[in-house]
Design a protein around this motif. Structure first.
Motif, short mmCIF file in Angstrom:
data_model
loop_
_atom_site.label_atom_id
_atom_site.label_comp_id
_atom_site.label_asym_id
_atom_site.label_seq_id
_atom_site.Cartn_x
_atom_site.Cartn_y
_atom_site.Cartn_z
N ILE A 75 0.87 -1.07 -0.04
CA ILE A 75 -0.06 0.01 -0.08
C ILE A 75 0.97 1.19 -0.21
O ILE A 75 1.63 1.48 1.01
CB ILE A 75 -0.77 -0.14 1.14
CG1 ILE A 75 -1.94 -1.36 1.20
CG2 ILE A 75 -1.66 1.28 1.13
CD1 ILE A 75 -2.47 -1.59 2.55
N CYS A 76 0.88 2.21 -0.99
CA CYS A 76 1.64 3.26 -1.37
C CYS A 76 1.13 4.32 -1.29
O CYS A 76 0.10 4.73 -1.83
CB CYS A 76 2.21 3.06 -2.73
SG CYS A 76 3.19 1.36 -2.85
N CYS A 77 1.72 5.62 -0.45
CA CYS A 77 1.01 6.78 -0.53
C CYS A 77 2.05 7.77 -0.91
O CYS A 77 3.31 7.69 -0.72
CB CYS A 77 0.81 7.21 1.07
SG CYS A 77 -0.61 6.00 1.92
N THR A 78 1.43 8.69 -1.76
CA THR A 78 2.41 9.59 -2.41
C THR A 78 2.86 10.81 -1.23
O THR A 78 4.05 11.14 -1.24
CB THR A 78 1.84 10.35 -3.54
OG1 THR A 78 0.47 11.02 -3.01
CG2 THR A 78 1.61 9.37 -4.45
N HIS A 79 1.85 11.20 -0.33
CA HIS A 79 2.17 12.03 0.66
C HIS A 79 1.06 11.66 1.80
O HIS A 79 0.18 11.07 1.57
CB HIS A 79 2.13 13.43 0.21
CG HIS A 79 0.96 14.08 -0.22
ND1 HIS A 79 0.22 13.34 -1.47
CD2 HIS A 79 0.21 14.97 0.29
CE1 HIS A 79 -0.87 14.05 -1.81
NE2 HIS A 79 -0.92 15.12 -0.67
N THR A 80 1.13 12.51 2.91
CA THR A 80 0.13 12.10 3.88
C THR A 80 -0.69 13.52 4.22
O THR A 80 -0.96 13.65 5.54
CB THR A 80 1.13 11.97 5.33
OG1 THR A 80 2.25 12.94 5.55
CG2 THR A 80 1.80 10.70 4.95
N HIS A 81 -1.24 14.10 3.23
CA HIS A 81 -2.50 14.86 3.61
C HIS A 81 -3.74 13.84 3.53
O HIS A 81 -3.81 12.80 3.19
CB HIS A 81 -2.85 15.79 2.45
CG HIS A 81 -1.88 16.90 2.33
ND1 HIS A 81 -1.84 17.81 1.27
CD2 HIS A 81 -1.09 17.44 3.27
CE1 HIS A 81 -0.82 18.83 1.72
NE2 HIS A 81 -0.42 18.60 2.77
#
Length: 290
Positions: A75-81
């Motif tokens: 599970i990959c997130c580009t950023h944490t907004h």
């Protein structure tokens, strides 16, 4: 860009190309266009989920339906907004998959950043460095560090396909908000230049349609930011101004809901110009540097 007519394809797994499917979250707003788009990369042998989205039970159910019996490799997130990463934890609990991607980030003073506060609960199992690879059956994702919109922002290149997942760094409907103190205009422009130097075929952003002429769009985005920078310098050359005054002059007729975002990006320009010695401030007032 005007919103497309409803119904929007919320919760539907749309096949974009052989290794890429898209699932739209039900969080459309003035900040998110029709909503946050999660991407499933791979096939029945194993998937990566990019930007699992907000912590919304309906969206989580839609992702699980789209995943089906396929194993989730990461599970990959580009950023944490908060419209991008909060679903990572419940999706990981449901699938057993590790969270691999951007670094965790803490808001300065616990405050908000324009459209979305930070996801303070995001806890990755592995942080990808710039250029690091994540491989699954029949696919490899390469992390591309693109700070600016957020200091921890990553894009993901799908090796051998010309596909780049751009998160919020390059969107398909509007330019990204760059909100200090975490957002940084100099970093944002440098990251745009980095993407412009690449030869990607197509961008899949987290908001808005796919970008089929990416270098042209990025070149226009760089030009737009340079134009705004020049506009600030010209206005301050005429008379000192505070931030609300600059926004009013620069964004005539802007929808009230977007004034705050415009102000954040203008502030990011001002801080960049200040670091470069081109403008200075006294209290709330900005002026051309002596």
């Amino acid at each position: 860009m005007a919103l497309p007519p409803k119904p929007w394809p919320v919760g539907i797994a749309e096949q974009m190309e052989p290794l890429v499917r898209r699932v739209l979250a039900p969080n459309g707003s003035a900040w998110t266009y029709t909503g946050t788009q999660s991407f499933l990369v791979g096939d029945g042998r194993g998937l990566a989920v990019i930007d699992p989205g907000p912590d919304d039970p309906a969206h989580l159910d839609a992702l699980l339906r789209a995943i089906g019996p396929a194993p989730v490799v990461a599970i990959c997130c580009t950023h944490t907004h908060r419209d991008h990463s909060p679903a990572a934890a419940p999706l990981a609990a449901a699938t057993g998959a590790p969270v691999i991607g951007c670094a965790p980030l803490r808001a300065s003073g616990g405050g908000e950043v324009t459209d979305a506060p930070f996801d303070l609960d995001y806890t990755p199992d592995r942080v990808l460095a710039d250029g690091e690879a994540l491989a699954g059956p029949g696919w490899t994702l390469i992390a591309i560090a693109t700070p600016g919109h957020a200091s921890n922002h990553l894009c993901f290149a799908l090796e051998g396909t010309g596909v780049l997942f751009t998160g919020d760094h390059v969107m398909g409907w509007a330019t990204s908000v760059v909100a200090p103190p975490d957002g940084d205009m100099a970093d944002y422009l440098a990251s745009l230049e980095r993407l412009h130097d690449r030869d990607d075929r197509i961008y899949y952003p987290a908001h808005g349609p796919a970008v089929t002429r990416p270098r042209q769009l990025v070149r226009g985005m760089i030009g737009h930011r340079r134009q705004r920078e020049g506009q600030i310098v010209r206005l301050l050359g005429q008379a000192p101004a505070d931030l609300p005054g600059l926004v009013q002059q620069m964004y005539r007729g802007l929808a009230p809901a977007l004034v705050g975002a415009a102000g954040q990006s203008v502030l990011a320009h001002l801080l960049d110009l200040e670091r470069r010695g081109l403008v200075s401030r006294s209290g709330p007032s900005w002026t051309i540097a002596p």
